[in-house]
Design a protein around this motif. Sequence first.
Motif, short mmCIF file in Angstrom:
data_model
loop_
_atom_site.label_atom_id
_atom_site.label_comp_id
_atom_site.label_asym_id
_atom_site.label_seq_id
_atom_site.Cartn_x
_atom_site.Cartn_y
_atom_site.Cartn_z
N ASP A 77 0.81 -1.32 -0.07
CA ASP A 77 0.05 0.01 0.04
C ASP A 77 1.00 1.29 -0.03
O ASP A 77 1.93 1.16 0.60
N SER A 78 0.20 2.32 -0.56
CA SER A 78 1.00 3.71 -0.36
C SER A 78 0.27 4.53 0.16
O SER A 78 -0.81 4.33 0.45
N ILE A 79 1.03 5.75 0.85
CA ILE A 79 0.20 6.85 1.43
C ILE A 79 0.55 7.93 0.82
O ILE A 79 1.84 8.26 0.44
N VAL A 80 -0.54 8.94 0.88
CA VAL A 80 0.04 10.24 0.46
C VAL A 80 0.10 11.19 1.60
O VAL A 80 -0.93 11.06 2.57
N ILE A 81 1.16 11.83 1.98
CA ILE A 81 1.46 12.58 2.94
C ILE A 81 1.90 13.79 2.62
O ILE A 81 2.54 13.96 1.77
N ARG A 82 1.47 14.99 3.53
CA ARG A 82 2.10 16.46 3.07
C ARG A 82 2.87 16.67 4.29
O ARG A 82 2.73 16.60 5.46
N LEU A 83 4.03 17.13 3.85
CA LEU A 83 5.02 17.57 4.93
C LEU A 83 4.96 19.28 4.72
O LEU A 83 5.38 19.83 3.92
N ASP A 84 4.30 19.95 5.92
CA ASP A 84 4.47 21.43 5.90
C ASP A 84 5.64 21.92 6.51
O ASP A 84 5.93 21.65 7.82
N LYS A 85 6.49 22.72 5.79
CA LYS A 85 7.94 23.26 6.38
C LYS A 85 7.48 24.17 7.48
O LYS A 85 6.61 25.20 7.12
N LEU A 86 8.13 24.07 8.64
CA LEU A 86 7.89 25.08 9.75
C LEU A 86 8.64 26.34 9.36
O LEU A 86 9.70 26.24 8.61
N GLU A 87 8.28 27.32 9.98
CA GLU A 87 8.96 28.91 9.71
C GLU A 87 10.52 28.67 10.08
O GLU A 87 11.09 28.97 9.36
#
Length: 280
Positions: free
Chosen positions: A193-203
């Motif tokens: 299985d795959s997963i779509v993940i978002r990494l939000d860059k911190l300031e």
Amino acid sequence: MSNLNTKDIVNKYDFKFAKSLGQNFLTDDTVLEDIVAGAAVCKDDYVIEIGPGVGTLTVELLGKAKRVTSIELDDRLIPILTEELKDYETFNLIHKDALKVNYTELIGDEKSVKVVANLPYYVTTPIIANLLNGEYNFKSLTIMIQKEVAERIDAEPSTKDYGAFSLLVQYYCDTAIIRRVSPSCFIPSPKVDSIVIRLDKLEKPRISVKDEKLFFNVIRQSFNMRRKTLWNGMKNIGLEKEKLEKAFNTAGIDPKRRGETLTIEEFGKLSDAIYDQKNG
């Protein structure tokens, strides 16, 4: 909806998948739409896409973004992408290894940059590490990756998936899992299985440390031999026994603990205490 159909294009060009490049192309339009929605792409965004395949996700991105630059390594896909996307003025194609791209140059003066990628499993970790360690000016990285890698990224202390990679991502980003993707959504179908993940860059990084290089070295040494105590892990850190004892005392961390039990804040305290002993 995408006006490109993955299976049709693969057949049209008689494209043969390269096992060595870990190629699995998405065939499910709802997943394409969920990736673009999950990345929250809008008209202010300049999108850098890594691994466009035959361009089906690229078309979805072009419909929402200000412009899109896609980076593709496979020579055989370049003519296909050039032909199929020739009508899009806001599309730019770079034929290169994503690990060798100068992203600062690519980003230029752009203020709102989002990276989107459907990565071959074997390059997932190096590409994420390269993008985060390079301190490039992008807002988020939305990626489709193997479920196991996503679990490592999202792992908490004292779990089997928690490790140096989890801490690298946590240091620079917040994470959000967007969806799971089953093998049947790809051709050829992967075995996992795959997963779509978002990494939000911190300031700025999640914690402030005195020496970033030392901080990551302390983490690496702690996980090199997972079953060993922190004391054993720190033997290669370059401090004599007495100073190392002092560092553990200052940080308030029991040297008999294992690395996998420490939070990112505790690793920060330990590395700062080691730094003070080294430079005191």
